[in-house]
Design an enzyme around this catalytic site. Structure first.
Site, mmCIF file in Angstrom:
data_model
loop_
_atom_site.group_PDB
_atom_site.id
_atom_site.type_symbol
_atom_site.label_atom_id
_atom_site.label_comp_id
_atom_site.label_asym_id
_atom_site.label_seq_id
_atom_site.Cartn_x
_atom_site.Cartn_y
_atom_site.Cartn_z
ATOM 1 N N LYS A 73 0.802 -1.227 0.000
ATOM 2 C CA LYS A 73 0.000 0.000 0.000
ATOM 3 C C LYS A 73 0.837 1.282 0.000
ATOM 4 O O LYS A 73 0.388 2.312 -0.518
ATOM 5 C CB LYS A 73 -0.955 0.012 1.192
ATOM 6 C CG LYS A 73 -2.098 -0.981 1.075
ATOM 7 C CD LYS A 73 -3.076 -0.796 2.223
ATOM 8 C CE LYS A 73 -4.284 -1.709 2.090
ATOM 9 N NZ LYS A 73 -5.292 -1.467 3.148
ATOM 10 N N GLY A 134 -3.472 1.479 13.144
ATOM 11 C CA GLY A 134 -2.905 0.888 11.944
ATOM 12 C C GLY A 134 -3.431 1.525 10.673
ATOM 13 O O GLY A 134 -3.961 2.641 10.681
ATOM 14 N N ASN A 156 -4.517 3.511 21.577
ATOM 15 C CA ASN A 156 -3.665 2.459 21.030
ATOM 16 C C ASN A 156 -2.660 1.984 22.073
ATOM 17 O O ASN A 156 -2.203 2.756 22.913
ATOM 18 C CB ASN A 156 -2.906 2.973 19.798
ATOM 19 C CG ASN A 156 -2.343 1.847 18.957
ATOM 20 O OD1 ASN A 156 -3.097 1.008 18.470
ATOM 21 N ND2 ASN A 156 -1.041 1.809 18.785
ATOM 22 N N ARG A 157 -2.309 0.693 21.997
ATOM 23 C CA ARG A 157 -1.350 0.119 22.949
ATOM 24 C C ARG A 157 0.067 0.597 22.671
ATOM 25 O O ARG A 157 0.838 0.842 23.597
ATOM 26 C CB ARG A 157 -1.415 -1.406 22.914
ATOM 27 C CG ARG A 157 -2.701 -1.966 23.508
ATOM 28 C CD ARG A 157 -2.568 -3.460 23.756
ATOM 29 N NE ARG A 157 -3.771 -3.999 24.365
ATOM 30 C CZ ARG A 157 -4.073 -3.924 25.652
ATOM 31 N NH1 ARG A 157 -3.265 -3.281 26.478
ATOM 32 N NH2 ARG A 157 -5.185 -4.447 26.121
ATOM 33 N N GLU A 160 4.206 4.678 20.191
ATOM 34 C CA GLU A 160 4.849 5.198 18.987
ATOM 35 C C GLU A 160 3.861 5.294 17.821
ATOM 36 O O GLU A 160 3.753 6.341 17.178
ATOM 37 C CB GLU A 160 6.025 4.303 18.594
ATOM 38 C CG GLU A 160 6.771 4.781 17.357
ATOM 39 C CD GLU A 160 7.934 3.884 16.987
ATOM 40 O OE1 GLU A 160 8.660 4.224 16.032
ATOM 41 O OE2 GLU A 160 8.112 2.843 17.638
ATOM 42 N N GLN A 257 -16.493 0.487 0.005
ATOM 43 C CA GLN A 257 -15.215 0.736 -0.678
ATOM 44 C C GLN A 257 -15.184 0.008 -2.016
ATOM 45 O O GLN A 257 -14.595 0.486 -2.987
ATOM 46 C CB GLN A 257 -14.021 0.356 0.214
ATOM 47 C CG GLN A 257 -13.881 -1.102 0.580
ATOM 48 C CD GLN A 257 -13.072 -1.904 -0.434
ATOM 49 O OE1 GLN A 257 -12.423 -1.342 -1.302
ATOM 50 N NE2 GLN A 257 -13.134 -3.210 -0.328
#
EC number: 1.1.1.25
Length: 284
Positions: A73, A134, A156-157, A160, A257
């Site tokens: 992607k 993600g 989010n866990r 970063e 989509q």
């Protein structure tokens, strides 16, 4: 002197190890048949080292377009002629459209989600909680921001990745956004309009996996969406339904989509009901 060719020159491909049909292939080919188009949607495996040649080959073989999935992607962007606004902002492409000699990169994942949401609620001015950071979260956040969402909370866990997505939303859209490090059951803040699970928790075969979320904090005035299409009735979908929320399952995003890609490739508006029925049959 040889005679000029008066027939259509064709190459028939032979695959020694054919790739099994995937749900998107089944959905798109059902739409082709319903629209009376003698088109094909093929699933082809391409190694990362062969990506440049494969993209060039789509032009040589007259493809009208193609979809991409991980790990292509981002890397595909360098092989395309231009990008849509959304694809440029999120830095990822899942759909390519041929326009003359140009290949245009688009990202339909987030657009598909926004279309699903608009069936039940207007994104304009909404406060959005996104679980995960993600690719799906990135696509959805950018499109929701472009659609006018007011504020995002990224949960989010990984600090970063969560902070990277937070900074991307700020830099590319200017929308208000905060990051929450996900360490325990998360309480949905009061005033939230839309809750989105953009993680893989609950994906088949782990259908009973529990998202670390306090479902008592879900209220009936919230829209709760799960991007997982298999199964459509994830544990979150079932729990949010029981809480009286307006619920969107992953099939809606996948169908929408697909509708967008179909229209961009063919110029024809497909029947979403036919596409959803094909997916429901695949997922039982």
């Amino acid at each position: 002197m040889s005679e000029p060719l008066s027939f259509k020159q064709e190459i028939t491909a032979v695959f020694g190890q054919p790739v099994a049909e995937n749900p998107t292939q089944v959905m798109i080919e059902a739409a082709f048949a319903d629209a009376g188009l003698a088109w094909r949607y093929l699933t082809l495996e391409v190694a990362p080292s062969d990506l440049a040649a494969a993209v060039s080959g789509t032009k040589a073989m007259g493809f009208r377009g193609f979809n991409l999935t991980i790990p292509h992607k981002v890397e595909v962007i360098q092989h395309l002629d231009r990008l849509s606004e959304a694809a440029e902002k999120m830095g990822a492409v899942n759909c390519v459209i041929r326009d003359g000699d140009e290949l245009i990169g688009e990202n339909t994942d987030g657009k598909g989600f926004v279309e699903s949401l608009r069936e039940v609620s207007d994104p304009q001015g909404q406060n959005v909680v996104i679980l995960g950071a993600g690719g799906a979260a990135r696509a959805i956040a950018i499109e929701m921001a472009l659609a006018g969402a007011a504020k995002f909370t990224i949960v989010n866990r990984s600090t970063e990745r969560g902070e990277q997505l937070t900074e991307l939303i700020k830099a590319k859209t200017g929308a208000a956004v905060e990051f929450v490090h996900w360490t325990d059951d998360y309480d949905i803040p009061a005033g939230t309009h839309v809750v989105i699970n953009a993680t893989s928790i609950g994906l088949f075969p782990d259908v009973d996996a529990r998202i670390p979320l306090n479902t008592d904090s879900l209220t009936a005035d919230m829209v709760v969406a799960d991007v997982i299409p298999n199964p459509p009735a994830t544990r979150l979908v079932r729990e949010a339904t029981a809480a009286g929320c307006t619920v969107l399952d992953g099939l809606g995003m996948l169908v929408n989509q697909g509708v967008i890609g179909f229209r961009l490739w063919t110029g024809v508006a497909p029947n979403p009901a036919v596409m959803r029925a094909a997916l429901e049959e695949v997922f039982g």
